[in-house]
Design a protein around this motif. Structure first.
Motif, short mmCIF file in Angstrom:
data_model
loop_
_atom_site.label_atom_id
_atom_site.label_comp_id
_atom_site.label_asym_id
_atom_site.label_seq_id
_atom_site.Cartn_x
_atom_site.Cartn_y
_atom_site.Cartn_z
N PRO A 28 0.77 -1.20 0.10
CA PRO A 28 0.03 0.05 -0.01
C PRO A 28 0.95 1.23 0.09
O PRO A 28 0.35 2.28 -0.28
N ASP A 29 1.95 1.15 0.28
CA ASP A 29 3.16 2.46 0.31
C ASP A 29 3.62 2.45 -0.96
O ASP A 29 4.34 3.32 -1.12
N GLY A 30 3.46 1.81 -1.93
CA GLY A 30 4.09 1.75 -3.25
C GLY A 30 5.27 0.94 -3.41
O GLY A 30 6.10 1.20 -4.36
N ASP A 31 5.88 0.41 -2.40
CA ASP A 31 7.10 -0.49 -2.40
C ASP A 31 6.84 -1.87 -3.15
O ASP A 31 5.89 -2.50 -2.92
N PRO A 32 7.90 -2.41 -3.58
CA PRO A 32 7.93 -3.65 -3.97
C PRO A 32 7.62 -4.55 -2.81
O PRO A 32 7.95 -4.17 -1.97
N ILE A 33 6.99 -5.69 -3.09
CA ILE A 33 6.46 -6.56 -1.98
C ILE A 33 7.66 -7.67 -1.80
O ILE A 33 8.20 -8.44 -2.61
N ALA A 34 8.11 -7.81 -0.34
CA ALA A 34 9.05 -8.84 -0.14
C ALA A 34 8.26 -10.12 -0.16
O ALA A 34 7.39 -10.19 0.52
N PRO A 35 8.83 -11.28 -0.82
CA PRO A 35 8.16 -12.49 -0.65
C PRO A 35 7.80 -12.88 0.53
O PRO A 35 6.67 -13.59 0.80
N ASP A 36 8.49 -12.57 1.52
CA ASP A 36 8.02 -12.93 3.13
C ASP A 36 6.91 -12.29 3.53
O ASP A 36 6.42 -12.66 4.46
#
Length: 260
Positions: free
Chosen positions: A216-224
């Motif tokens: 939601p903050d626009g950052d790429p999602i860390a798989p974990d």
């Protein structure tokens, strides 16, 4: 003959079906659903005279007290979509049965800003539209991820996807996905993925990174963190669906009211 007049002749006089088609992408910003699908379009009148084509569209929202900011966004977006046709010279929008119809109709049809039409409003619509757009893209992301889960990917694999992993040349209603870190491809339903991509592109999601999905903050999602992000996206989607159900009921009730 100017290029504009040539384009207009080639496009021809628009039909009501053509007008509805260009209005399909215009959404109720709170629900992220098409104003055509929602049944907000009451009437389309097309007048062609002396080489000038004018389109008049009448709109009724679910209630008379719908937010004037939402009403403004929908009517202004509808006007802009219609005037984007080379065959249309100008368009007027008539918002009906709304407590602020006078201000909205005057402002939108005279190309005023929201602040000019509503000088007593504390806030403009730019920040509100941005907030609603972000909510909509997260809701659409949920639908796209669900399509990929149905195709057999894991949340961790989905978090690593980039746009280059999608094969848009697959069958029209399907999309091929190259699975990161695996030597195989899966095929998923394209509808929800395409819907998400359209909104994400409009918000510039891929300007600095090709990673397909974001927090939601626009950052790429860390798989974990993929499962947590997906649960949060589901909340946005459920919220919009709930609001949509209420608006549908209100709209149908209003449409069924006997006329005077």
């Amino acid at each position: 003959m100017t290029p504009e007049s040539t384009d207009k002749q080639a496009d021809g006089i628009p039909t009501p079906d053509r007008i509805r088609s260009v209005l399909e992408p215009v959404t109720d910003p709170e629900l992220d659903r098409s104003i055509v699908t929602l049944g907000y379009i009451d009437d389309i009148h097309i007048e062609d005279s002396e080489n000038t084509t004018h389109v008049h569209v009448a709109v009724t929202l679910p209630t008379a007290w719908c937010s004037p900011a939402f009403a403004w966004m929908m009517t202004a977006d509808a006007r802009d979509a219609i005037e984007g046709l080379t065959s249309v010279d100008n368009c007027t929008i008539e918002l009906r049965e709304h407590m602020h119809k006078t201000e909205v109709n005057h402002g939108v049809n005279n190309r005023l800003s929201f602040a000019e039409a509503f000088p007593d409003a504390e806030d403009g619509i730019t920040a509100l539209r941005s907030t609603l757009d972000e909510k909509a893209v997260i809701s659409r992301q949920y639908g796209a991820v669900e399509s990929l889960l149905d195709a057999g990917l894991t949340l961790e694999q989905i978090a690593r996807l980039e746009r280059s992993d999608l094969n848009q040349d697959a069958a029209e209603d399907r999309i091929a996905v190259d699975v990161p870190g695996a030597a195989f491809t899966v095929v998923a339903s394209a509808a929800e993925i395409d819907r998400y991509l359209a909104k994400a592109r409009s918000l510039g999601y891929f300007a600095d990174s090709d990673r397909l999905f974001r927090t939601p903050d626009g950052d790429p999602i860390a798989p974990d963190n993929a499962e947590l992000i997906h649960r949060r996206a589901r909340l946005a989607q459920v919220n919009m669906d709930g609001q949509g159900g209420v608006c549908d009921a209100l709209h149908q009730a209003r449409q069924s009211e006997p006329s005077d």
